[in-house]
Write a protein that holds these residues in place. Structure first.
Motif, PDB file in Angstrom:
ATOM      1  N   ARG A   1     -12.617  13.088  -9.023  1.00 20.72           N
ATOM      2  CA  ARG A   1     -13.287  12.893 -10.309  1.00 20.72           C
ATOM      3  C   ARG A   1     -13.427  14.226 -11.044  1.00 20.72           C
ATOM      4  O   ARG A   1     -13.235  14.305 -12.264  1.00 20.72           O
ATOM      5  CB  ARG A   1     -14.668  12.271 -10.102  1.00 20.72           C
ATOM      6  CG  ARG A   1     -14.670  10.893  -9.468  1.00 20.72           C
ATOM      7  CD  ARG A   1     -16.077  10.289  -9.509  1.00 20.72           C
ATOM      8  NE  ARG A   1     -16.194   9.178  -8.591  1.00 20.72           N
ATOM      9  CZ  ARG A   1     -16.804   9.234  -7.409  1.00 20.72           C
ATOM     10  NH1 ARG A   1     -17.364  10.379  -7.015  1.00 20.72           N
ATOM     11  NH2 ARG A   1     -16.878   8.181  -6.626  1.00 20.72           N
ATOM     12  N   GLN A   2     -13.764  15.259 -10.296  1.00 16.53           N
ATOM     13  CA  GLN A   2     -14.009  16.568 -10.892  1.00 16.53           C
ATOM     14  C   GLN A   2     -12.749  17.143 -11.517  1.00 16.53           C
ATOM     15  O   GLN A   2     -12.776  17.657 -12.645  1.00 16.53           O
ATOM     16  CB  GLN A   2     -14.564  17.507  -9.822  1.00 16.53           C
ATOM     17  CG  GLN A   2     -15.254  18.736 -10.360  1.00 16.53           C
ATOM     18  CD  GLN A   2     -15.935  19.525  -9.251  1.00 16.53           C
ATOM     19  OE1 GLN A   2     -15.299  20.328  -8.573  1.00 16.53           O
ATOM     20  NE2 GLN A   2     -17.221  19.291  -9.053  1.00 16.53           N
ATOM     21  N   LEU A   3     -11.634  17.077 -10.814  1.00 13.03           N
ATOM     22  CA  LEU A   3     -10.412  17.671 -11.366  1.00 13.03           C
ATOM     23  C   LEU A   3      -9.882  16.853 -12.538  1.00 13.03           C
ATOM     24  O   LEU A   3      -9.261  17.392 -13.455  1.00 13.03           O
ATOM     25  CB  LEU A   3      -9.357  17.882 -10.290  1.00 13.03           C
ATOM     26  CG  LEU A   3      -8.735  16.703  -9.549  1.00 13.03           C
ATOM     27  CD1 LEU A   3      -7.468  16.233 -10.225  1.00 13.03           C
ATOM     28  CD2 LEU A   3      -8.398  17.124  -8.115  1.00 13.03           C
ATOM     29  N   THR A   4     -10.121  15.519 -12.518  1.00 13.67           N
ATOM     30  CA  THR A   4      -9.718  14.685 -13.649  1.00 13.67           C
ATOM     31  C   THR A   4     -10.496  15.090 -14.906  1.00 13.67           C
ATOM     32  O   THR A   4      -9.933  15.162 -16.008  1.00 13.67           O
ATOM     33  CB  THR A   4      -9.959  13.203 -13.336  1.00 13.67           C
ATOM     34  OG1 THR A   4      -9.229  12.842 -12.164  1.00 13.67           O
ATOM     35  CG2 THR A   4      -9.513  12.317 -14.484  1.00 13.67           C
TER      36      THR A   4
ATOM     37  N   VAL B   1     -11.538   3.967  -3.858  1.00  8.60           N
ATOM     38  CA  VAL B   1     -12.569   4.879  -4.336  1.00  8.60           C
ATOM     39  C   VAL B   1     -13.343   4.196  -5.456  1.00  8.60           C
ATOM     40  O   VAL B   1     -12.810   3.369  -6.203  1.00  8.60           O
ATOM     41  CB  VAL B   1     -11.978   6.215  -4.839  1.00  8.60           C
ATOM     42  CG1 VAL B   1     -11.265   6.937  -3.721  1.00  8.60           C
ATOM     43  CG2 VAL B   1     -11.032   5.994  -6.011  1.00  8.60           C
ATOM     44  N   ASP B   2     -14.614   4.557  -5.566  1.00  4.32           N
ATOM     45  CA  ASP B   2     -15.482   3.972  -6.574  1.00  4.32           C
ATOM     46  C   ASP B   2     -15.612   4.920  -7.756  1.00  4.32           C
ATOM     47  O   ASP B   2     -15.476   6.134  -7.612  1.00  4.32           O
ATOM     48  CB  ASP B   2     -16.854   3.715  -5.951  1.00  4.32           C
ATOM     49  CG  ASP B   2     -17.636   2.644  -6.696  1.00  4.32           C
ATOM     50  OD1 ASP B   2     -17.142   2.177  -7.744  1.00  4.32           O
ATOM     51  OD2 ASP B   2     -18.731   2.294  -6.233  1.00  4.32           O
ATOM     52  N   LYS B   3     -15.870   4.319  -8.919  1.00 12.35           N
ATOM     53  CA  LYS B   3     -16.085   5.092 -10.151  1.00 12.35           C
ATOM     54  C   LYS B   3     -14.935   6.045 -10.428  1.00 12.35           C
ATOM     55  O   LYS B   3     -15.121   7.217 -10.785  1.00 12.35           O
ATOM     56  CB  LYS B   3     -17.427   5.836 -10.098  1.00 12.35           C
ATOM     57  CG  LYS B   3     -18.627   4.899  -9.944  1.00 12.35           C
ATOM     58  CD  LYS B   3     -19.927   5.622 -10.108  1.00 12.35           C
ATOM     59  CE  LYS B   3     -21.117   4.681  -9.931  1.00 12.35           C
ATOM     60  NZ  LYS B   3     -21.077   3.516 -10.843  1.00 12.35           N
ATOM     61  N   PHE B   4     -13.726   5.554 -10.267  1.00 14.01           N
ATOM     62  CA  PHE B   4     -12.541   6.366 -10.558  1.00 14.01           C
ATOM     63  C   PHE B   4     -12.366   6.462 -12.075  1.00 14.01           C
ATOM     64  O   PHE B   4     -12.346   5.438 -12.770  1.00 14.01           O
ATOM     65  CB  PHE B   4     -11.306   5.741  -9.912  1.00 14.01           C
ATOM     66  CG  PHE B   4     -10.052   6.533 -10.114  1.00 14.01           C
ATOM     67  CD1 PHE B   4      -9.882   7.736  -9.468  1.00 14.01           C
ATOM     68  CD2 PHE B   4      -9.055   6.084 -10.967  1.00 14.01           C
ATOM     69  CE1 PHE B   4      -8.730   8.490  -9.656  1.00 14.01           C
ATOM     70  CE2 PHE B   4      -7.900   6.822 -11.156  1.00 14.01           C
ATOM     71  CZ  PHE B   4      -7.737   8.030 -10.501  1.00 14.01           C
ATOM     72  N   PRO B   5     -12.214   7.659 -12.633  1.00 14.90           N
ATOM     73  CA  PRO B   5     -12.221   7.845 -14.093  1.00 14.90           C
ATOM     74  C   PRO B   5     -10.875   7.530 -14.749  1.00 14.90           C
ATOM     75  O   PRO B   5     -10.244   8.405 -15.367  1.00 14.90           O
ATOM     76  CB  PRO B   5     -12.603   9.313 -14.248  1.00 14.90           C
ATOM     77  CG  PRO B   5     -12.037   9.964 -13.025  1.00 14.90           C
ATOM     78  CD  PRO B   5     -12.183   8.946 -11.911  1.00 14.90           C
TER      79      PRO B   5
END
Length: 406
Positions: A293-296, A315-319
């Motif tokens: 999530r952070q690198l996205t 994975v959950d909450k994938f952006p």
């Protein structure tokens, strides 16, 4: 022979097991000179990869000497020292012919398991669960290697095992991670995870022309190695807001490419880290995705995400909205080691690349159980562990057999 065997979560043992045998005419038996513990092995150790069985021999990074040769092997002979890529590939299917070696259609006898889980098949991997074929791994004195003419790479005379053992996996994996970034002059590449693969990715990004490399982690020893070995600028994600810091370091745009060398056991911070840990513990989420999530979020518009950290399921909450809105390109998957191995071996021969510089621990095979704990807990400044199955006290021959051609 002796081998490191999986007996359950956080339970690996050095057992006496049966010697490997030639099963197919394309097989060879390799006497293991050196083998490694990989970060991916920790996913098995921690119980996150399904289809492991008690007694399975672990390990997919190993080099050694051929001591038996099947009747159909033509490129190699008894006495040859060889590098063994971790993916097992047939060499004749559509994927192998298109250099997508780790996606081989024919090397995994249990490919139906992957098809059921992921919707398609995948190639076999040494020592990495039954859904990847159930092949015995390389943390042992001897290993059966199928499709030998396709998979093996001969080690040139004069090059010690330690210089090439990381070419079995983490060096090609890091190189592929950087290669997938389509690096252009002036580019900035940020790498999440300063473990072995992340370090190799940083070295490779430099080699491929990146102007700036930024390493992100939370362990001072790893950040120091990224700075000293890879000439990387470093960020401790427990001390700064990484996305904000990267924006400030890149004139407000963000890195051109972002590499995930962490995978399913990323350790997050704050509420998000707590959320992932709880859901994974309860098996409501298979993979912790805080790094992903952070690198996205951090990557610049039109940039590239290169994912080589292992993910096993969901994975959950994938952006996904951010990926779409920012027009990001995503590359992911197991490394196609065969594709990169000749080039990387040449770099080692020419002393342009020294993968052994990140090895921190050299131990006999018998110390594998303690070594797994040390590696898992990041103790003793541990970054990369190499095991020697042939250390003093190890058996000198393969059972009662002599080196021979079959």
């Amino acid at each position: 022979m002796r081998a490191v065997c999986w007996h359950g979560k956080h339970d690996v043992r050095v057992d006496e097991v049966a010697d490997p045998q030639i099963v197919s005419k394309g097989d060879v038996i390799v006497k293991v000179g050196l083998t490694c513990i990989c970060g991916s092995d920790l996913h098995l150790y921690n119980g996150y990869v399904p289809t492991m069985k008690k007694g399975d021999i672990m390990g997919h990074e190993f080099v050694g000497e051929i001591v038996e040769v099947g009747s159909g092997v033509s490129r190699f002979h008894v006495g040859d020292r060889v590098i063994v890529p971790f993916p097992i590939s047939c060499g004749v299917c559509w994927y192998c012919k298109h250099e997508l070696w780790s996606l081989c259609d024919n090397s995994n006898p249990n490919s139906w398991m992957l098809e059921h889980l992921y919707g398609d098949t995948g190639g076999g991997i040494f020592g990495y669960s039954h859904m990847y074929g159930g092949f015995s791994g390389g943390q042992a004195e001897y290993v059966r290697v199928p499709f030998a003419d396709v998979g093996l790479e001969k080690i040139p005379d004069g090059i010690p095992y330690e210089q090439v053992v990381l070419l079995t996996d983490i060096c090609p994996t890091g190189y592929q991670a950087a290669d997938n970034c389509n690096i252009n002059p002036g580019n900035t590449v940020a790498v999440w995870g300063c473990g072995p693969v992340g370090l190799m990715a940083m070295m490779s990004a430099r080699h491929l022309g990146a102007e700036r490399v930024i390493g992100i982690d939370r362990f001072p020893d790893r950040l120091q190695m990224a700075h000293s070995q890879c000439r990387a600028e470093v960020l401790n994600y427990e001390e700064v807001d990484v996305a904000e810091a990267l924006q400030n370091m890149t004139g407000g745009r963000g890195p051109d490419s972002c590499i995930d060398a962490v995978g399913l056991e990323a350790v997050g911070t704050g509420i998000e880290g707590f959320y992932d840990s709880v859901k994974q513990t309860l098996r409501l989420e298979s993979d912790r995705a805080s790094a992903l999530r952070q690198l996205t979020k951090a990557c610049r518009k039109g940039g590239t995400l290169s994912i080589v950290g292992v993910y096993s399921g969901f994975v959950d909450k994938f952006p996904m909205g951010a990926i779409f809105a920012k027009g990001l390109t995503v590359h992911a998957g197991q490394a196609h080691v065969h594709k990169y191995l000749p080039h990387l071996l040449k770099l080692v021969e020419e002393q342009q690349l020294n993968p052994s510089s990140i090895i921190t621990h050299r131990l006999p095979l018998e110390q594998a159980p303690g070594a797994y704990k040390t590696f898992l807990n990041k103790q003793d400044s541990c970054i990369k562990i190499v095991l020697n199955p042939q250390a003093q006290g190890a058996a000198a021959t393969l059972g009662s057999k002599q080196a021979s051609a079959v």
